[in-house]
Design an enzyme around this catalytic site. Structure first.
Site, PDB file in Angstrom:
ATOM      1  N   LYS A 253       0.853  -1.197   0.000  1.00  0.00           N
ATOM      2  CA  LYS A 253       0.000   0.000   0.000  1.00  0.00           C
ATOM      3  C   LYS A 253       0.886   1.244   0.000  1.00  0.00           C
ATOM      4  CE  LYS A 253      -3.286   2.570   2.949  1.00  0.00           C
ATOM      5  NZ  LYS A 253      -4.166   2.549   4.138  1.00  0.00           N
ATOM      6  N   ASP A 258      -2.623  10.104   3.919  1.00  0.00           N
ATOM      7  CA  ASP A 258      -4.028   9.726   4.066  1.00  0.00           C
ATOM      8  C   ASP A 258      -4.742  10.731   4.973  1.00  0.00           C
ATOM      9  OD1 ASP A 258      -6.469   8.495   4.300  1.00  0.00           O
ATOM     10  OD2 ASP A 258      -5.742   6.781   5.484  1.00  0.00           O
ATOM     11  N   LYS A 265     -10.149  12.757   8.490  1.00  0.00           N
ATOM     12  CA  LYS A 265      -9.690  12.301   9.797  1.00  0.00           C
ATOM     13  C   LYS A 265      -9.605  13.480  10.767  1.00  0.00           C
ATOM     14  CE  LYS A 265      -6.676   8.515   8.240  1.00  0.00           C
ATOM     15  NZ  LYS A 265      -7.313   7.419   8.971  1.00  0.00           N
ATOM     16  N   ASP A 276       1.548   6.120   5.788  1.00  0.00           N
ATOM     17  CA  ASP A 276       0.577   5.212   5.173  1.00  0.00           C
ATOM     18  C   ASP A 276       1.114   4.534   3.904  1.00  0.00           C
ATOM     19  OD1 ASP A 276      -1.842   4.003   5.645  1.00  0.00           O
ATOM     20  OD2 ASP A 276      -3.018   5.445   4.491  1.00  0.00           O
ATOM     21  N   ASP A 335     -12.264   7.131   3.810  1.00  0.00           N
ATOM     22  CA  ASP A 335     -11.063   6.853   4.599  1.00  0.00           C
ATOM     23  C   ASP A 335     -10.656   5.372   4.527  1.00  0.00           C
ATOM     24  OD1 ASP A 335      -8.904   7.394   6.175  1.00  0.00           O
ATOM     25  OD2 ASP A 335     -10.029   7.603   8.049  1.00  0.00           O
ATOM     26  N   GLU A 337      -9.506   3.804   2.130  1.00  0.00           N
ATOM     27  CA  GLU A 337      -8.957   3.939   0.772  1.00  0.00           C
ATOM     28  C   GLU A 337      -7.910   2.880   0.455  1.00  0.00           C
ATOM     29  OE1 GLU A 337      -7.686   5.343   3.302  1.00  0.00           O
ATOM     30  OE2 GLU A 337      -5.543   5.027   2.954  1.00  0.00           O
ATOM     31  N   ARG A 339      -7.818  -0.370   0.880  1.00  0.00           N
ATOM     32  CA  ARG A 339      -8.393  -1.531   0.191  1.00  0.00           C
ATOM     33  C   ARG A 339      -8.785  -1.185  -1.235  1.00  0.00           C
ATOM     34  NH1 ARG A 339     -12.892  -1.942   4.842  1.00  0.00           N
ATOM     35  NH2 ARG A 339     -11.181  -0.938   5.970  1.00  0.00           N
TER      36      ARG A 339
HETATM   37  N1  BES Z   1      -4.337   4.302   6.991  1.00  0.00           N
HETATM   38  C1  BES Z   1      -5.520   4.062   7.731  1.00  0.00           C
HETATM   39  C2  BES Z   1      -5.311   3.014   8.814  1.00  0.00           C
HETATM   40  C3  BES Z   1      -4.597   3.476  10.051  1.00  0.00           C
HETATM   41  C4  BES Z   1      -5.219   4.301  10.957  1.00  0.00           C
HETATM   42  C5  BES Z   1      -3.345   3.001  10.330  1.00  0.00           C
HETATM   43  C6  BES Z   1      -4.561   4.674  12.107  1.00  0.00           C
HETATM   44  C7  BES Z   1      -2.687   3.354  11.494  1.00  0.00           C
HETATM   45  C8  BES Z   1      -3.301   4.204  12.382  1.00  0.00           C
HETATM   46  C9  BES Z   1      -6.632   3.565   6.815  1.00  0.00           C
HETATM   47  O1  BES Z   1      -6.639   4.091   5.546  1.00  0.00           O
HETATM   48  C10 BES Z   1      -7.912   3.952   7.462  1.00  0.00           C
HETATM   49  O2  BES Z   1      -8.158   5.127   7.566  1.00  0.00           O
HETATM   50  N2  BES Z   1      -8.696   2.984   7.881  1.00  0.00           N
HETATM   51  C11 BES Z   1      -9.923   3.248   8.531  1.00  0.00           C
HETATM   52  C12 BES Z   1     -10.962   2.273   8.044  1.00  0.00           C
HETATM   53  C13 BES Z   1     -12.354   2.595   8.483  1.00  0.00           C
HETATM   54  C14 BES Z   1     -12.832   3.865   7.804  1.00  0.00           C
HETATM   55  C15 BES Z   1     -13.242   1.450   8.146  1.00  0.00           C
HETATM   56  C16 BES Z   1      -9.714   3.093  10.037  1.00  0.00           C
HETATM   57  O3  BES Z   1      -8.994   2.175  10.433  1.00  0.00           O
HETATM   58  O4  BES Z   1     -10.217   3.912  10.773  1.00  0.00           O
HETATM   59 ZN    ZN Z   2      -4.831   4.676   4.808  1.00  0.00          ZN
HETATM   60 MN    MN Z   3      -7.710   5.917   5.447  1.00  0.00          MN
END
Ligand code: BES
Ligand code: ZN
Ligand code: MN
Length: 500
Positions: A253, A258, A265, A276, A335, A337, A339
């Site tokens: 990835k 992000d 966020k 990220d 968010d 993104e 996947r």
């Molecule tokens: N890059 C983030 C995941 C992440 C968040 C990694 C905090 C490390 C610390 C990912 O893109 C994301 O935002 N995932 C969301 C998914 C949700 C919207 C279903 C998450 O984990 O909040």
């Molecule tokens: Zn992300």
């Molecule tokens: Mn995200």
């Protein structure tokens, strides 16, 4: 840091000229009558030194020892983990000082086999890494050279070479992970891949928005829409195996920042979303090590890279996009993104008829909640592949933990307006993310590593860890070893490789 391997017996270590001599002392070390033994013996008896892992005693200008500083460090029963603890403690003590040349003495260990060697060299390299890319005055790094002393350099050589190659890979992964998003754009990551292509047997192909559109990567393109930075799809090849040998594909990835997009966020700690792209960085790091070590197997690296930004052009919650696989996706949360960029890369991976595909992603906050910073989340549809990755993690001290993929977890991904939604509820967030990816990975053995908790550290020690480069390299070298056995088999016809 430069490494050198040298045969130095216990007695010879005392006459080796260096600024710091780090001696790993196991619990069951049998003293002789050499100077070092006498020092260890008296320090132990006086109670000033213990051989427990990480316990440290420092001495300065000691009679009979040529090194300016001597550091005795306990390693307990001598496991790789203890060796890591010990070397980390010793490095903490000498790093800030004046030492330029150190000797890391493993000669007292009964078992200085590959895992111990790797733990020692990697801990040393880890401590020696320093970030300077965006500092106006780079901190002068005094410690330049580490001589790794063992009782037989010939025996230790293969493990040593692997460890030194790994250190280079980890350092590269850390460096790209650490660089801020304006110094690590998708275009710059592609530049890093091109740089790697200077190493033997590595090639890089870089696709831009036009090529990606032609491939029909509608999901990846949807994420990139909100950013002024153009996307890149990086294809790395390492051709170490026979032509036509099915490759292992690594997918990283590469979200260089992000923000969450329209599902933006919160501001606090958002800076950490520069990390990220640590999955992508780990793929670059693994290729760096492959280029160094030249194992006999074929590996492909795929990196879908873009920013996730809110903008007039950005995707909105509820938008439906068509992925390269043809499946339509309702983007309920912009968010989620990671996947969305990975699914198209997984579809792209099909063309290589891979023996295995491993994706590596800072995918979910939920994985941080589940496993913290100790183990990465491992999801796999293939038991043999899962086992290989789990044991590679144990061997390299770069741990992961298998998580479930029961079909019932996919229930929440149902959509009234598309084939699948990109998010389910809050529950089991790392599993539902993996279930989403699994829909695009039906044509090959597949595993997914969620490194959201392990790829970087927050707080005072904020920085990339270089994980899981060690795990990946251990896995790849094991695959290469399997291939070699088959390739060497005496047979008139070419034997078709059988692989787990
Ligand atoms: N890059 C983030 C995941 C992440 C968040 C990694 C905090 C490390 C610390 C990912 O893109 C994301 O935002 N995932 C969301 C998914 C949700 C919207 C279903 C998450 O984990 O909040
Ligand atoms: Zn992300
Ligand atoms: Mn995200």
């Amino acid at each position: 840091m430069d490494f050198e391997l040298k045969t130095l017996t216990r007695a010879r270590v005392c006459t080796e000229k260096c600024d710091a001599l780090v001696v790993l002392v196991p619990q069951d070390f049998a003293e002789g009558d050499d100077t070092l033994s006498v020092l260890i013996e008296s320090a132990t008896q006086s109670g000033d030194f213990e051989r427990k892992p990480g316990k440290l005693l420092q001495a300065y200008r000691t009679t009979g020892i040529v090194a300016t500083r001597v550091l005795l460090v306990g390693v307990g029963e001598g496991s790789a983990k203890n060796v890591r603890t010990a070397v980390t403690a010793a490095m903490g003590a000498i790093k800030g000082g004046n030492a330029q040349r150190m000797v890391l003495c493993l000669s007292l260990l009964k078992d200085a086999a590959a895992p111990q060697m790797q733990a020692a060299v990697v801990a040393c390299g880890d401590a020696a890494y320093s970030y300077s890319a965006t500092k106006s005055k780079a901190l002068p790094v005094k410690l330049q050279r580490a001589v790794v002393a063992v009782s037989s350099a010939a025996e230790a050589k293969p493990g040593y070479d692997k460890a030194v190659g790994l250190v280079k890979g980890i350092a590269l992964a850390k460096e790209w992970g650490n660089r801020p998003a304006n110094h690590a754009t998708p275009v710059m990551l592609a530049g890093a891949a091109r740089e790697l292509a200077k190493l033997p047997r590595i090639k890089a192909e870089i696709l831009g928005p036009k090529e990606v559109a032609k491939l029909g990567m509608g999901s990846f393109m949807a994420v990139a829409r909100g950013s002024e930075e153009p996307l890149r799809f990086i294809v790395l090849r390492y051709d170490g195996g026979l032509k036509g040998d099915a490759p292992v594909v690594l997918v990283g990835k590469g979200i260089t920042f992000d923000t969450g997009g329209i599902s933006i966020k919160p501001a606090s700690e958002m800076d950490e979303m520069k990390f990220d792209m640590c999955g992508a960085a780990s793929v670059l790091g693994a290729f760096r090590a492959l280029g160094e070590l030249q194992p006999k197997l074929n590996v492909i690296g795929l990196i879908p890279s873009c920013e996730n930004m809110p903008d007039g052009k950005a995707i909105k919650p509820g938008d439906v996009v068509t992925s390269m696989s043809g499946q339509t996706i309702e983007i309920l949360n912009t968010d989620a993104e990671g996947r969305l960029v990975l699914c198209d890369a997984l579809t792209y991976a099909e063309r290589f008829k891979p023996r295995a595909v491993v994706d590596i992603a800072t995918l979910t906050g939920a994985c941080v909640v589940a496993l913290g910073a100790v183990r990465s989340g491992l999801f796999s549809s293939d038991d043999a592949l899962a086992q290989s990755l789990l044991s590679a993690g144990e061997r390299s001290l770069d741990l992961c933990w298998r998580m479930p993929l029961d079909e019932d977890y996919a229930d929440g991904l149902k959509s009234n307006f598309a084939d699948v939604a990109n998010v389910a509820g809050r529950a089991a967030g790392s599993v539902t993310a993996a279930k989403f990816l699994q829909r695009f990975a039906g044509k090959f053995p597949w595993a997914h590593l969620d490194i959201a908790g392990t790829a970087w550290k927050s707080g005072a020690a904020k920085g990339s860890t270089g994980r899981p480069v060690a795990l990946l390299l251990d896995y790849l070298l094991e695959q290469a070893a399997k291939t070699t056995v088959v390739a060497k088999a005496p047979a008139k016809k070419r034997v078709k490789a059988v692989r787990a």
